[in-house]
Design a protein around this motif. Sequence first.
Motif, PDB file in Angstrom:
ATOM      1  N   UNK A 234       0.811  -1.174  -0.064  1.00 39.29           N
ATOM      2  CA  UNK A 234       0.019   0.035   0.097  1.00 39.29           C
ATOM      3  C   UNK A 234       0.872   1.155  -0.076  1.00 39.29           C
ATOM      4  N   UNK A 235       0.830   2.062  -0.978  1.00 33.68           N
ATOM      5  CA  UNK A 235       1.629   3.257  -1.019  1.00 33.68           C
ATOM      6  C   UNK A 235       1.086   4.212   0.134  1.00 33.68           C
ATOM      7  N   UNK A 236       1.956   5.394   0.236  1.00 35.78           N
ATOM      8  CA  UNK A 236       1.567   6.479   0.927  1.00 35.78           C
ATOM      9  C   UNK A 236       0.246   7.110   0.880  1.00 35.78           C
ATOM     10  N   UNK A 237       0.028   7.045  -0.550  1.00 37.13           N
ATOM     11  CA  UNK A 237      -1.269   7.662  -0.870  1.00 37.13           C
ATOM     12  C   UNK A 237      -2.502   6.750  -0.813  1.00 37.13           C
ATOM     13  N   UNK A 238      -2.425   5.520  -0.165  1.00 42.86           N
ATOM     14  CA  UNK A 238      -3.310   4.597   0.194  1.00 42.86           C
ATOM     15  C   UNK A 238      -3.597   3.837  -0.969  1.00 42.86           C
ATOM     16  N   UNK A 239      -2.976   3.606  -1.943  1.00 42.84           N
ATOM     17  CA  UNK A 239      -3.268   2.879  -3.283  1.00 42.84           C
ATOM     18  C   UNK A 239      -2.645   1.581  -3.163  1.00 42.84           C
ATOM     19  N   UNK A 240      -3.452   0.249  -3.159  1.00 40.03           N
ATOM     20  CA  UNK A 240      -2.755  -1.012  -3.270  1.00 40.03           C
ATOM     21  C   UNK A 240      -1.984  -1.217  -4.731  1.00 40.03           C
ATOM     22  N   UNK A 241      -0.919  -1.554  -4.479  1.00 37.78           N
ATOM     23  CA  UNK A 241      -0.082  -1.854  -5.796  1.00 37.78           C
ATOM     24  C   UNK A 241       0.422  -3.522  -5.667  1.00 37.78           C
ATOM     25  N   UNK A 242       0.751  -3.764  -6.865  1.00 39.37           N
ATOM     26  CA  UNK A 242       1.720  -5.149  -7.048  1.00 39.37           C
ATOM     27  C   UNK A 242       2.818  -4.649  -8.065  1.00 39.37           C
ATOM     28  N   UNK A 243       3.935  -4.608  -7.334  1.00 44.51           N
ATOM     29  CA  UNK A 243       5.273  -4.104  -8.472  1.00 44.51           C
ATOM     30  C   UNK A 243       6.126  -5.476  -8.538  1.00 44.51           C
ATOM     31  N   UNK A 244       6.639  -5.064  -9.550  1.00 45.43           N
ATOM     32  CA  UNK A 244       7.694  -5.894 -10.147  1.00 45.43           C
ATOM     33  C   UNK A 244       9.069  -5.195 -10.314  1.00 45.43           C
ATOM     34  N   UNK A 245      10.172  -5.785  -9.807  1.00 43.96           N
ATOM     35  CA  UNK A 245      11.371  -5.413 -10.184  1.00 43.96           C
ATOM     36  C   UNK A 245      11.883  -5.444 -11.609  1.00 43.96           C
ATOM     37  N   UNK A 246      12.982  -4.965 -12.066  1.00 42.01           N
ATOM     38  CA  UNK A 246      13.460  -5.093 -13.452  1.00 42.01           C
ATOM     39  C   UNK A 246      14.190  -6.434 -13.580  1.00 42.01           C
ATOM     40  N   UNK A 247      14.398  -7.317 -12.644  1.00 42.39           N
ATOM     41  CA  UNK A 247      14.939  -8.598 -12.774  1.00 42.39           C
ATOM     42  C   UNK A 247      16.512  -8.566 -12.745  1.00 42.39           C
ATOM     43  N   UNK A 248      17.013  -9.523 -12.276  1.00 46.71           N
ATOM     44  CA  UNK A 248      18.472  -9.770 -11.991  1.00 46.71           C
ATOM     45  C   UNK A 248      18.886 -11.184 -12.478  1.00 46.71           C
ATOM     46  N   UNK A 249      19.991 -11.212 -13.437  1.00 53.33           N
ATOM     47  CA  UNK A 249      20.360 -12.386 -13.992  1.00 53.33           C
ATOM     48  C   UNK A 249      21.271 -13.223 -12.710  1.00 53.33           C
ATOM     49  N   UNK A 250      20.903 -14.262 -12.914  1.00 47.87           N
ATOM     50  CA  UNK A 250      21.632 -15.226 -12.035  1.00 47.87           C
ATOM     51  C   UNK A 250      22.108 -16.472 -13.133  1.00 47.87           C
ATOM     52  N   UNK A 251      23.528 -16.776 -13.049  1.00 49.32           N
ATOM     53  CA  UNK A 251      24.003 -17.572 -14.108  1.00 49.32           C
ATOM     54  C   UNK A 251      24.860 -18.712 -12.999  1.00 49.32           C
ATOM     55  N   UNK A 252      24.602 -19.976 -13.209  1.00 52.23           N
ATOM     56  CA  UNK A 252      24.927 -20.818 -12.456  1.00 52.23           C
ATOM     57  C   UNK A 252      26.046 -21.883 -13.234  1.00 52.23           C
ATOM     58  N   UNK A 253      27.159 -21.859 -12.939  1.00 57.31           N
ATOM     59  CA  UNK A 253      28.338 -22.537 -13.567  1.00 57.31           C
ATOM     60  C   UNK A 253      28.421 -24.033 -13.032  1.00 57.31           C
ATOM     61  N   UNK A 254      28.564 -25.070 -13.934  1.00 59.53           N
ATOM     62  CA  UNK A 254      28.764 -26.390 -13.220  1.00 59.53           C
ATOM     63  C   UNK A 254      30.118 -26.483 -13.157  1.00 59.53           C
TER      64      UNK A 254
END
Length: 120
Positions: free
Chosen positions: A100-120
């Motif tokens: 809930x924002x300071x203005x009282x609005x319900x929001x569902x937010x996403x980030x921009x994403x971060x890459x995870x690479x796993x080496x074997x």
Amino acid sequence: QVQLVESGGGLVQAGGSLRLSCAASGSIFRINRMGWYRQAPGKQRELVAVITSGGTTNYADSVKGRFTISRDNAKNTAYLQMNSPKPEDAAVYYCNAELRTGAGRQSNLWGQGTQVTVSS
């Protein structure tokens, strides 16, 4: 404007460890649920872990016992500790927050994403 910013992604060796962070900024009244999702190439986005404001957690079966989600409510930040990652954990990891924002609005937010690479 409220936004989520992820950090901590990168290259990790299988069996190693990596910690992702997700910081929410802006005018925020309360953050309810925070979660981490991931999307590998050619696959749908899937839930990795979620945590409520009270600290209740839920994990995908594939990461149980290896990943830990936590949050610092004072910092509006969630973390994903990834221990013993496997090559199949490689993906773009996205943070999600129901708030809930300071203005009282319900929001569902996403980030921009971060890459995870796993080496074997």
